[in-house]
Scaffold this motif. Structure first.
Motif, PDB file in Angstrom:
ATOM      1  N   PHE B  56      10.331  -9.045  39.126  1.00  0.00           N
ATOM      2  CA  PHE B  56      10.060  -9.921  37.990  1.00  0.00           C
ATOM      3  C   PHE B  56       9.316 -11.150  38.509  1.00  0.00           C
ATOM      4  N   SER B 114      14.683 -10.243  32.170  1.00  0.00           N
ATOM      5  CA  SER B 114      14.712  -9.247  33.246  1.00  0.00           C
ATOM      6  C   SER B 114      15.902  -8.300  33.124  1.00  0.00           C
ATOM      7  N   GLN B 224      13.427  -4.338  34.149  1.00  0.00           N
ATOM      8  CA  GLN B 224      13.785  -5.521  34.938  1.00  0.00           C
ATOM      9  C   GLN B 224      12.577  -6.294  35.422  1.00  0.00           C
TER      10      GLN B 224
END
Lengths: 182, 549
Positions: B56, B114, B224
């Motif tokens: 992320f 995320s 995510q």
């Protein structure tokens, strides 16, 4: 194996876990500080060989060309060099590791690493992998192995034969519930 | 002239987003201040690029600062439940538990940006631990009281879930149909069922059918990493979008709240910082929704002559009862190509051991589900660096024959509070000179016992699914690595043994509410807290509206 010397600073581990970009979800090792190593001696003639030439040759051994390009073809050696700007100890590791590799190449085969036959190049890479942990050859080869793999497989030119056609978007995997075709 | 709002919401995650929407929709002027940046899914998430396997993204200000106090020594009896990788060896060297981080996103939408989209109600039995089992504390709200708010949250976000949810009673179906299981998940599910576990599709904040301008999921598995096409119901594209659309809600990103201010009777407002500029803003009502680490930090840093030990700390419980995710994952290669890099991260769950008294001879539950994406083993980089040893042509051949064969199973388990796990202020300060939060985490024997049970079942599921030898395991036993954190502003009836009342309102400050997982008196047996945070926030908002501002 070149004679080892120890430096009090080197003995202190530089792996800082708060620098890790790892979690159970994301294991990117790229920004992890390089751990300390026990230094080795190298020769003046080894040091005269440009590091980038050595790196180009060794990454091409780590990931050679077959139906997909080699890591050198994709410029991974240049990407490794850029990590020197952000990762603690990385520049020194690349420089000393490259010089060690050239010194061993000259010592064993009388030629710089990049000019050796691939069989001899592979022998020296294996030699580095077989070195005791926390020595320069081991730290160098293990670290650039992982970083080479990371940069290499972040390039779509490397993906042929894996069963993936491109990044995960925009297509996604609408057939994820079906048996894969490959 | 000092800026004034009806409602100030601090933090824009699950709790902040939900309360902002509910109050703005009722016509209240709501200002949401968020310390982190806003994310643009199309620009910031790399899922359509060669570098899609990156974590992320980090942007300026998207991680809060915190420290972790030295963790406990590892005892020999934890040897069988530690973290290791077949290529690289133990993840934790030495004899001390180590921190891999408190994983969060500081940004508009919070950690939902995320998350994997899991949307779980609490097991009713987990909400009465003290009454039923004599440990921890009861929730001062019943499952029945919270049920309409879980339903509301499910409807707002668009949760996709199974027709029959065996675990928790429901009055209405999920708003969207459950997702199909990926091929690899089907194989894991078969393994779980052979062991007698009951597998059901997971309830997920991921659209199975298009809604408004958001498409249905195309099963890229990249939740995510940030959902680029916005089928995932993160808070920014659900509650916050709806809140702003009312015309009564403003979101101010990259704005830190340094301290809350009081006049002895109530909270008057907050000192905020945007870049180098500081100003005071005032509000009639303040909601703090910064999470179980940063909410107590803000309240400690807001200590004044009226509350020298920190706001809301009359009970001495501010920051106490810190609870974390207990996690164990086990990973192996399967002999068949399963295309396991495809599909939703956690598309099924086995809840058989979720109730607090369901694991034999121990208290505290857990649950099981697929973890290929959660273990980040869905792309070629991870295979090359974590799964397959070697180099050269042989390694390339191994990559081609192995990719898509990883199976990974995860267990998430209950964490009971103990007096050695808490949040304090650190000695280290941030750029404003304010102490950052310090996490103190200790796992007791009950946690190790539960982890051992979780590990055993995970390993058996993999074996039963036909996987080969284990190649990696990750465990809370030696690694503090937490996404879900709870408990540090416990809700309760009494001002003596809780920080806030059953509505999340401070016992001391009548216009101060907390609405994040710091309220939770218990963690549940592995439930993901996001939906419950939203439900509590919606309920608090409705309570406020009934009382009128």
């Amino acid at each position: 194996m070149p004679k080892l010397s120890r430096n009090a600073d080197d003995a202190r581990s530089l792996v800082q876990f708060d620098q890790l970009k790892m979690s159970r979800r994301s294991f990117s090792r790229l920004l992890i500080a390089v751990p300390a190593w026990a230094s080795v001696a190298s020769s003046a003639s080894a040091r005269s060989i440009p590091m980038i030439e050595t790196l180009s040759a060794v990454v091409a051994v780590l990931v050679p060309a077959d139906v997909t390009p080699s890591a050198a073809d994709l410029g991974v050696h240049h990407q490794l060099a850029t990590l020197s700007n952000t990762v603690p100890n990385y520049a020194r590791m690349l420089a000393e590791g490259s010089h060690w590799l050239e010194a061993v190449s000259l010592q064993k085969f009388g030629q710089q690493y990049g000019k050796l036959h691939t069989r001899s190049q592979s022998l020296l890479v294996k030699h580095a992998f077989d070195a005791p942990a926390q020595t320069l050859p081991s730290v160098f080869i293990n670290r650039i192995r992982d970083d080479t793999m990371t940069f290499y497989y972040q390039n779509s030119a490397a993906w042929d034969g894996l069963g993936i056609n491109g990044p995960i978007q925009p297509e996604g995997y609408p057939d994820a519930d079906k048996k894969p075709l490959r | 002239m000092t800026e004034h709002s009806d409602v100030l919401v601090i933090g824009s995650g699950a709790g902040g987003g939900a309360v902002a929407w509910r109050l703005a929709a009722a016509g209240k002027r709501v200002l949401v201040v968020e310390a982190g940046p806003a994310f643009d899914p199309a620009a910031d998430y790399a899922q359509d690029r060669d570098t899609w396997e990156s974590p992320f993204p980090q942007k300026k200000g998207s991680k809060g600062q915190y420290d972790v106090a030295p963790l406990q020594a590892l005892t020999p009896d934890t040897q069988d439940i530690r973290s290791w990788n077949g290529r690289t060896g133990p993840y934790v060297t030495g004899n001390q538990r180590q921190s891999f981080g408190y994983h969060h996103v500081r940004g508009v939408g919070g950690s939902s940006l995320s998350f994997t989209g899991e949307a779980h109600r609490m097991n009713p039995r987990s909400m009465a631990l003290e009454t039923n089992f004599g440990v921890g504390a009861d929730w001062p709200v019943s499952y029945e009281e919270l049920q309409p708010y879980w339903q509301l949250a499910e409807d707002v976000v668009g949760i996709a879930g199974p027709e029959t949810d065996r675990r928790c009673p429901r009055n209405a179906p999920y708003p969207q149909m459950a997702h199909p299981l990926s091929y690899a998940s089907q194989r894991l599910a078969k393994g779980a069922k052979l062991l007698g576990l009951t597998v059901q599709p997971n309830s997920l904040a991921v659209l199975s059918a298009p809604r408004s301008d958001r498409p249905s999921c195309n099963y890229c598995g990249g939740c995510q990493r940030g959902c680029q096409i916005t089928d995932k119901g993160s808070i920014d594209v659900t509650y916050l979008r709806k809140a702003v659309a009312t015309g009564f809600c403003e979101i101010r990103a990259a704005t830190e709240v340094l301290k809350l201010q009081t006049n002895g009777d109530k909270i008057t407002g907050a000192l905020i910082a945007t870049g180098t500029k500081q100003e005071v803003i005032t509000a009639d009502i303040v909601f703090v929704a910064c999470g179980a680490v940063q909410t107590p930090r803000l309240l400690f840093n807001s200590a004044d002559e009226f509350s020298p030990d920190g706001l809301c700390n009359e009970s001495g419980l501010l920051g106490r009862n810190f609870m974390e995710t207990l996690l164990f994952t086990s990973t192996a290669l399967h002999p068949d190509n399963l295309g396991s890099h495809r599909g939703l991260p956690v598309d099924w769950v086995a809840w058989d051991y979720n109730a607090p008294d369901s694991i034999p001879n121990m208290l505290g539950g857990c649950r099981f589900g697929p973890a290929m994406a959660e273990s980040d083993l869905v792309g070629p980089v991870s295979y090359a660096t974590r799964v397959l040893d070697g180099w050269g042509k042989e390694h390339k051949r191994d990559m081609r024959t192995s990719f898509g064969r990883v199976l990974s199973i995860a267990a998430l388990g209950e964490c009971l509070p103990n007096d050695k796990s808490y949040i304090t202020l650190s000695e280290r300060t941030d750029r404003h000179g304010l102490p950052v939060a310090k996490i103190h985490s200790q796992l007791d024997q009950d946690a190790h016992d539960r982890l051992r049970f979780m590990a055993s079942v995970c390993r058996n599921i993999l074996k039963s699914a036909g996987a080969g030898p284990t190649l990696e395991e990750f465990s809370s036993a030696d690694a503090f690595s937490s996404t879900h954190v709870f408990g540090t502003c416990r809700m309760g009836y009494s001002a003596q043994d809780s920080v806030v009342d059953p509505w999340g309102r401070s016992h001391r400050w009548p216009n101060l509410f907390i609405t994040d997982a710091s309220l939770f008196p218990s963690t549940g047996g592995g439930e993901s807290p996001g939906l419950t945070i939203q439900a509590l926030a919606l309920r608090a908002a409705d309570h406020l509206l009934k009382q009128s501002l």
